[in-house]
Design a protein around this motif. Structure first.
Motif, PDB file in Angstrom:
ATOM      1  N   ARG A 333    -152.517 -11.007 -35.356  1.00 39.38           N
ATOM      2  CA  ARG A 333    -152.524  -9.709 -36.028  1.00 39.38           C
ATOM      3  C   ARG A 333    -151.150  -9.042 -36.063  1.00 39.38           C
ATOM      4  NH1 ARG A 333    -156.249  -8.591 -39.400  1.00 39.38           N
ATOM      5  NH2 ARG A 333    -155.693  -6.402 -39.113  1.00 39.38           N
ATOM      6  N   GLN A 334    -150.248  -9.407 -35.140  1.00 39.06           N
ATOM      7  CA  GLN A 334    -148.936  -8.755 -35.131  1.00 39.06           C
ATOM      8  C   GLN A 334    -147.881  -9.551 -35.878  1.00 39.06           C
ATOM      9  OE1 GLN A 334    -148.231  -8.763 -30.801  1.00 39.06           O
ATOM     10  NE2 GLN A 334    -146.423 -10.037 -31.135  1.00 39.06           N
ATOM     11  N   ARG A 335    -148.246 -10.700 -36.466  1.00 39.44           N
ATOM     12  CA  ARG A 335    -147.271 -11.519 -37.190  1.00 39.44           C
ATOM     13  C   ARG A 335    -146.606 -10.712 -38.292  1.00 39.44           C
ATOM     14  NH1 ARG A 335    -145.760 -13.450 -41.605  1.00 39.44           N
ATOM     15  NH2 ARG A 335    -147.401 -12.295 -42.676  1.00 39.44           N
ATOM     16  N   ARG A 336    -145.281 -10.772 -38.337  1.00 39.11           N
ATOM     17  CA  ARG A 336    -144.515 -10.107 -39.376  1.00 39.11           C
ATOM     18  C   ARG A 336    -143.382 -11.037 -39.818  1.00 39.11           C
ATOM     19  NH1 ARG A 336    -148.320  -7.406 -38.517  1.00 39.11           N
ATOM     20  NH2 ARG A 336    -148.459  -5.166 -38.067  1.00 39.11           N
ATOM     21  N   SER A 337    -142.929 -10.849 -41.042  1.00 37.39           N
ATOM     22  CA  SER A 337    -141.758 -11.563 -41.539  1.00 37.39           C
ATOM     23  C   SER A 337    -140.519 -10.732 -41.256  1.00 37.39           C
ATOM     24  CB  SER A 337    -141.881 -11.816 -43.042  1.00 37.39           C
ATOM     25  OG  SER A 337    -142.979 -12.645 -43.343  1.00 37.39           O
ATOM     26  N   ALA A 338    -139.547 -11.319 -40.582  1.00 37.94           N
ATOM     27  CA  ALA A 338    -138.296 -10.618 -40.329  1.00 37.94           C
ATOM     28  C   ALA A 338    -137.547 -10.429 -41.642  1.00 37.94           C
ATOM     29  CB  ALA A 338    -137.443 -11.405 -39.345  1.00 37.94           C
ATOM     30  N   VAL A 339    -136.913  -9.272 -41.803  1.00 40.15           N
ATOM     31  CA  VAL A 339    -136.102  -9.023 -43.000  1.00 40.15           C
ATOM     32  C   VAL A 339    -134.613  -9.150 -42.708  1.00 40.15           C
ATOM     33  CG1 VAL A 339    -137.840  -7.581 -44.094  1.00 40.15           C
ATOM     34  CG2 VAL A 339    -136.156  -6.529 -42.583  1.00 40.15           C
ATOM     35  N   ALA A 340    -134.258  -9.155 -41.422  1.00 41.35           N
ATOM     36  CA  ALA A 340    -132.863  -9.356 -41.013  1.00 41.35           C
ATOM     37  C   ALA A 340    -132.865  -9.789 -39.559  1.00 41.35           C
ATOM     38  CB  ALA A 340    -132.045  -8.081 -41.195  1.00 41.35           C
ATOM     39  N   MET A 341    -131.831 -10.542 -39.155  1.00 43.56           N
ATOM     40  CA  MET A 341    -131.674 -10.982 -37.769  1.00 43.56           C
ATOM     41  C   MET A 341    -130.460 -10.280 -37.158  1.00 43.56           C
ATOM     42  SD  MET A 341    -134.172 -13.087 -37.217  1.00 43.56           S
ATOM     43  CE  MET A 341    -135.272 -14.278 -37.999  1.00 43.56           C
ATOM     44  N   ASP A 342    -130.470 -10.144 -35.822  1.00 41.17           N
ATOM     45  CA  ASP A 342    -129.451  -9.336 -35.152  1.00 41.17           C
ATOM     46  C   ASP A 342    -128.176 -10.088 -34.785  1.00 41.17           C
ATOM     47  OD1 ASP A 342    -130.179 -10.873 -32.950  1.00 41.17           O
ATOM     48  OD2 ASP A 342    -131.244  -9.256 -31.932  1.00 41.17           O
ATOM     49  N   ALA A 343    -128.119 -11.391 -35.013  1.00 44.47           N
ATOM     50  CA  ALA A 343    -126.928 -12.210 -34.751  1.00 44.47           C
ATOM     51  C   ALA A 343    -126.511 -12.210 -33.282  1.00 44.47           C
ATOM     52  CB  ALA A 343    -125.754 -11.767 -35.626  1.00 44.47           C
ATOM     53  N   LYS A 344    -127.429 -11.912 -32.370  1.00 42.97           N
ATOM     54  CA  LYS A 344    -127.077 -11.942 -30.947  1.00 42.97           C
ATOM     55  C   LYS A 344    -128.197 -12.477 -30.052  1.00 42.97           C
ATOM     56  CE  LYS A 344    -128.329  -7.070 -30.192  1.00 42.97           C
ATOM     57  NZ  LYS A 344    -127.843  -5.725 -29.784  1.00 42.97           N
TER      58      LYS A 344
END
Length: 546
Positions: A333-344
């Motif tokens: 139920r909490q699955r989401r698509s990331a729209v950006a990654m933090d590079a760290k």
């Protein structure tokens, strides 16, 4: 191998021609709209006006079963009884809404099953006999995710149901999936067929995993032809709305599954055309642009017949990592698509190997036990930020019997070797040690999300051989398998405390050049990235259902 008939040969050539024409290239993208025509944006929800609506239960996530248990043969929960509540839970954990997002006046829904561009071309159907608390007679229903309800399209007699599922275990029912191509073509043009088939695979994976949480097993039924599925699901009825093309039919068995399951009688499937179908589908857009997707889909339709798939010569084995105290339904139920990654954010080596281990089609393991064919896809990984694993280009061989063919095809690789601490059973190999962030970004249409995560990957499909062996109708099945892998990666990332997202925009041939591929034996068909997500604080979140 038998010599191709002229029709089969022509349709195979159409597959290769479509795949070639829909490649993205550095110099030009595949044919598609140059802008988004918001006036014709498709309605994301299909409804059947006039069909009786059967409300389902919303079922809050529970702490049991544990996430890892349902993927381990022999550890699945006991089979739940077939009731209205359990049917409700199956759809709630596979095809339902998971939340609403809003920004200013704009508001849109997220769903449990992933979709390219959140456009959701996939529609779900239930075909069942009498179910306690749900129906007293057999019926065919369309699932309406916004309402979390079933729209009853047709009821039918018990004798027809008994003939349809003769030889199946007691309480078996069926789930059908269809695609509305326009939903993707509106944004992606000619390449939309690829994305529709990814999304059908996402839905298949979501259904298989949700069913396993109930102790149920799913099996893809590959004998029926496309026209027979259209009769069974009622999608051949005349209307002026956007057409739905049947993709697949899945048997859900709330008991130990027979292997193999019996075949569905062709004459019974065809007899569904005579039912009194209820409801008219809504029109999703006032106008359309023809990108030729329906014409191509006609080339990969399947006729009735059993296919004898090549079995695993060397079935993959799991390294059996220890289970974690993570609840399956919370992850779903909490699955989401990331729209950006933090590079760290970094991923531990143990979690990296665990995630890859889960993607193997271990005999009897969900979700790939749903498929009747052996693995056709392998994972090419560009590792950026994994503890104690050197950055570089790696390959996970999901069918060990194809190792030699892959070694011959991937001509750019250095001598293969196992990375540090890699479990013996995990067929993961380092091809080249180097910083792959720039290459990952460039090949995934210059998207930073491919380089700013812990790793990104390309799904490399065995291509010309299975198409020649089985026929042009196997083309979408390659994408279904890719979508299943994608849905699993989404959940595994959540279980590891990070996020992921599918990447449908990538440059096909440049990826092949990185690997040294020079022919059609293998083709790159889907990209993915996994890492620490950056949340967009401008967006508001509200519950899926009040």
């Amino acid at each position: 191998m038998k010599q191709d008939s002229p029709d089969r040969s022509d349709r195979l050539q159409a597959v290769f021609a479509y795949h070639q024409a829909t490649r993205h290239r550095f110099e030009a993208f595949a044919p598609g709209p140059g802008f988004l025509d918001w006036a014709t944006q498709p309605d994301p929800f299909r409804r059947y006006a006039g069909a009786r609506l059967i409300q389902l239960d919303t079922v809050a996530p529970t702490d049991e079963p544990r996430f890892d248990d349902i993927f381990t043969p022999g550890h699945m929960p006991a089979a739940a009884p077939l009731t209205r509540h359990m049917i409700s839970r199956l759809f709630y954990d596979s095809l339902a809404l998971s939340a609403w997002k809003s920004s200013g006046a704009a508001r849109w829904a997220l769903r449990v099953n992933a979709s390219s561009g959140n456009l959701h071309p996939t529609e779900g159907y239930l075909v069942c006999g009498p179910v306690d608390g749900l129906c007293e007679q057999p019926m065919v229903c369309h699932y309406a995710p916004r309402e979390h309800a079933l729209e009853m399209r047709a009821g039918f007699d018990r004798a027809r149901w008994d003939r349809l599922c003769s030889g199946f275990p007691a309480h078996t029912f069926f789930i059908g999936l269809t695609s509305i191509y326009w939903r993707e073509a509106w944004k992606y043009g000619q390449r939309a067929y690829r994305y529709c088939m990814h999304d059908a695979g996402h839905a298949l994976g979501a259904l298989s995993i949700a069913a396993a949480g109930l102790g149920w097993q799913m099996r893809l039924l590959d004998t029926p032809g496309t026209d027979e599925l259209a009769h069974l699901l009622g999608t051949l009825q005349a209307h002026d709305a956007e057409p739905e093309e049947p993709d697949m039919l899945i048997a859900c068995v709330p008991a130990p599954a027979l292997d193999p399951l019996p075949e569905l009688p062709a004459d019974v499937l065809q007899s569904f055309a005579s039912l009194d179908w209820q409801g008219q589908p809504n029109r999703l857009s006032p106008a359309h642009v023809d990108w030729g997707v329906e014409r191509f889909a006609s080339q990969v339709r399947k006729s009735h017949g059993t296919c004898k798939y090549e079995p695993f010569a060397e079935p993959p084995q799991s390294s059996s990592p220890p289970p974690r105290p993570v609840a399956l339904r919370h992850m779903i139920r909490q699955r989401r698509s990331a729209v950006a990654m933090d590079a760290k954010t970094r991923l531990s080596r143990a979690d990296f190997y665990r995630l890859l281990d889960r993607t193997l089609a271990v005999p009897g393991a969900v979700p790939f036990s749903t498929l009747p064919w052996k693995s056709q896809l392998h994972l090419v990984l560009m590792v950026h930020r994994v503890d104690d694993v050197p950055p570089g280009l790696y390959l996970l061989v999901r069918d060990p019997a194809q190792t030699v063919a892959l070694q011959q095809a991937l001509t750019q690789a250095d001598p293969w070797y196992k990375p540090p601490g890699c479990p013996e059973q995990l067929p993961l190999y380092c091809l080249i040690e180097r910083d792959t962030r720039a290459a990952a970004r460039q090949i995934s249409c210059q998207q930073d999300i491919a380089s700013d995560g812990c790793f990104s990957l390309a799904m490399l499909a065995g291509f010309s051989d299975p198409l020649q062996r089985y026929g042009p109708w196997f083309y979408p099945r390659l994408y279904w398998e890719a979508g299943m892998i994608g849905q699993l990666l989404y959940l595994e990332a959540e279980a590891a405390g990070i996020r992921s997202t599918g990447i449908g925009c990538f440059f096909d041939d440049p990826m092949h050049e990185v690997l040294g591929l020079t022919d059609w034996r293998f083709q790159d068909i889907y990209h993915f990235t996994v890492g620490g997500a950056v949340e967009d604080v401008r967006l508001s979140t509200s519950p899926a259902y009040e």
